[in-house]
Design a protein around this motif. Structure first.
Motif, PDB file in Angstrom:
ATOM      1  N   ARG A   1       0.848  -1.193   0.000  1.00  0.00           N
ATOM      2  CA  ARG A   1       0.000   0.000   0.000  1.00  0.00           C
ATOM      3  C   ARG A   1       0.882   1.240   0.000  1.00  0.00           C
TER       4      ARG A   1
ATOM      5  N   TYR B   1       0.829   5.923   0.138  1.00  0.00           N
ATOM      6  CA  TYR B   1       0.080   7.131   0.492  1.00  0.00           C
ATOM      7  C   TYR B   1       0.932   8.327   0.048  1.00  0.00           C
TER       8      TYR B   1
ATOM      9  N   LEU C   1      -0.120   6.559  -7.700  1.00  0.00           N
ATOM     10  CA  LEU C   1      -0.733   7.341  -6.613  1.00  0.00           C
ATOM     11  C   LEU C   1      -1.384   8.571  -7.222  1.00  0.00           C
TER      12      LEU C   1
ATOM     13  N   THR D   1      -4.351   9.794  -6.438  1.00  0.00           N
ATOM     14  CA  THR D   1      -5.151  10.573  -5.489  1.00  0.00           C
ATOM     15  C   THR D   1      -4.282  10.938  -4.295  1.00  0.00           C
TER      16      THR D   1
ATOM     17  N   THR E   1      -4.502   9.742   0.328  1.00  0.00           N
ATOM     18  CA  THR E   1      -5.368   8.566   0.358  1.00  0.00           C
ATOM     19  C   THR E   1      -4.512   7.308   0.255  1.00  0.00           C
TER      20      THR E   1
ATOM     21  N   LEU F   1      -3.708   3.857  -1.083  1.00  0.00           N
ATOM     22  CA  LEU F   1      -4.073   3.090  -2.267  1.00  0.00           C
ATOM     23  C   LEU F   1      -3.357   1.752  -2.211  1.00  0.00           C
ATOM     24  N   THR F   2      -4.054   0.702  -2.640  1.00  0.00           N
ATOM     25  CA  THR F   2      -3.506  -0.648  -2.596  1.00  0.00           C
ATOM     26  C   THR F   2      -3.088  -1.086  -3.983  1.00  0.00           C
TER      27      THR F   2
END
Length: 322
Positions: free
Chosen positions: A250, A252, A277, A279, A282, A284-285
């Motif tokens: 993950r 960020y 990435l 966004t 947030t 994200l995976t």
């Protein structure tokens, strides 16, 4: 130091509160005025103070109250307890005969302070009374004389309803199991062998008394790193001390306008495609995983493949121990 010719008694004692804490203070011993010992050419007088130590105990050596050729004779010590925090301190009389060279004050002090003043006097033993009435033997002979001859052997009439003189009881008579018998695991509270190491059963232990590796539950953990990335790069974050399986990657992003990341085991990627990435702020995976089996000693690294606008990227690897 008293002359050796004067017999003495060592008096000890200890004072505690009801909750076991040591009391403070002292114990005063007073003889009747001046006491003369002509054979030792000494005159003794004045009170003797025995202070309590940090454990509430004291120890003091005093002349015996029945010392020979003492003037006056036939007297006793007046004992005054001066204890801090005790509302009613006691005063009482005690004898210290030479035949008892060591005594604890708790054994001779009165137990009830409301009773009239009295002196605890040692009574004659049964042997001494026998000597006063004409017995001429030693203490050992006196004790031996108290043992009578062995009496006749007793007999048993009945046992469990069986008449004697000789009674033989079987296992059934006494409610015992027969010589050869079997029990089920449930009867003796044991565990069936089939339940060991089985689901909903019980665990088995290795020779060191620990759970076997196959029965230990998997333990999950994570490793993360924060990277302020102006340019792409790769950073090693952990060397696995034992086999693990990576279960997720993950990331960020804060700041910047874009970034792509991946994770690596040695020289191979763990994500089938870089994680974009897109966004900000947030988690994200990553997409599907590959090469997730990590051996002991393998290095895990994170890679920033692209970075636009100088973002700060946090990358986290989730793994599970075998």
């Amino acid at each position: 130091m008293l002359p050796e010719a004067i017999p003495t008694v060592r008096v000890t004692g200890r004072f505690l509160t009801p909750e076991g804490k040591p009391l403070a203070g002292q114990v005063i011993f007073r003889a009747p005025g001046m006491v003369t010992f002509p054979d030792s050419d000494v005159i003794l007088g004045g009170p003797v103070a025995a202070p309590l130590d940090s454990t509430g105990a004291f120890e003091i050596v005093l002349p015996a109250t029945d010392a020979p050729d003492m003037n006056p004779s036939g007297w006793s010590y007046s004992v005054a307890e001066q204890l801090a925090g005790v509302p009613m301190n006691r005063t009482y009389q005690v004898l210290l005969p030479a035949e008892t060279p060591a005594v604890d004050l708790a054994d001779i002090a009165p137990t009830d302070p409301t009773t009239p003043t009295y002196v605890a006097v040692r009574g004659d033993s049964a042997y001494e009374i026998a000597v006063e009435n004409g017995y001429a033997g030693t203490v050992e002979q006196w004790l031996a004389s108290l043992v009578g001859p062995v009496g006749p052997a007793g007999s048993v009439d009945t046992v469990n309803g069986q008449a004697g003189p000789d009674v033989t009881l079987t296992a059934v008579d006494v409610g015992a199991a027969p010589t050869v018998h079997t029990h089920t695991p449930a009867q003796v509270g044991s565990i069936a062998v089939a339940e060991k190491g089985a689901p909903s059963g019980v665990a088995t232990l290795d020779p060191t008394g620990k759970l076997t590796a196959a029965q230990r539950p998997a333990r999950s953990a994570s490793r993360s790193v924060v990277i302020t990335a102006a340019t792409p790069g790769t950073w090693t974050v952990w060397q696995a001390p034992r086999p693990v399986t990576v279960t997720g990657v993950r990331a960020y992003r804060t700041g910047g306008t874009a970034a792509t990341v991946n994770a690596r085991r040695g020289s191979v990627d763990l994500l089938t495609a870089d994680l974009s990435l897109t966004t900000v702020d947030t988690w994200l995976t990553g997409p599907s995983m590959q090469n997730t089996a990590i051996s002991a000693g393998d290095s895990l690294a994170v890679s920033v493949r692209s970075a636009t606008g100088g973002p700060t990227v946090t990358i986290q690897l989730d793994y599970q121990e075998a």
